[in-house]
Design a protein around this motif. Sequence first.
Motif: not given
Length: 102
Positions: A18-39
């Motif tokens: 249901a996400m808009t393309p903008e929200k989908l991009d932001a969520a994808g970037q957040a998942a990647e960024s936070y995942g890297i930081n946690i690692g």
Amino acid sequence: MIRADWNALLPNHEAIVAMTPEKLDAAGQAAESYGINIGFGIAAIGNLLAGAASSEDHGIDHDAMTDLGWLLEALGKLSAKLADTGSGIAIERKRRNTKRED
């Protein structure tokens, strides 16, 4: 009673679709960024733990080790859930791109 876990905080499949393309991009970037930081954070904790364990002058407190164990378990589970969320987002992006090409 439903057991709480990281899935309660992260978007499920229906929310991702249901996400808009903008929200989908932001969520994808957040998942990647936070995942890297946690690692990197887990790696830093491992480095500090190894240094403390090999120190002859200072021991490692049992309670602190227990707390650290629970923290690492939670961070490991969060990292896995972020990777799963990122994968779901990548699948949805691919589906949308394929749909546009048709």
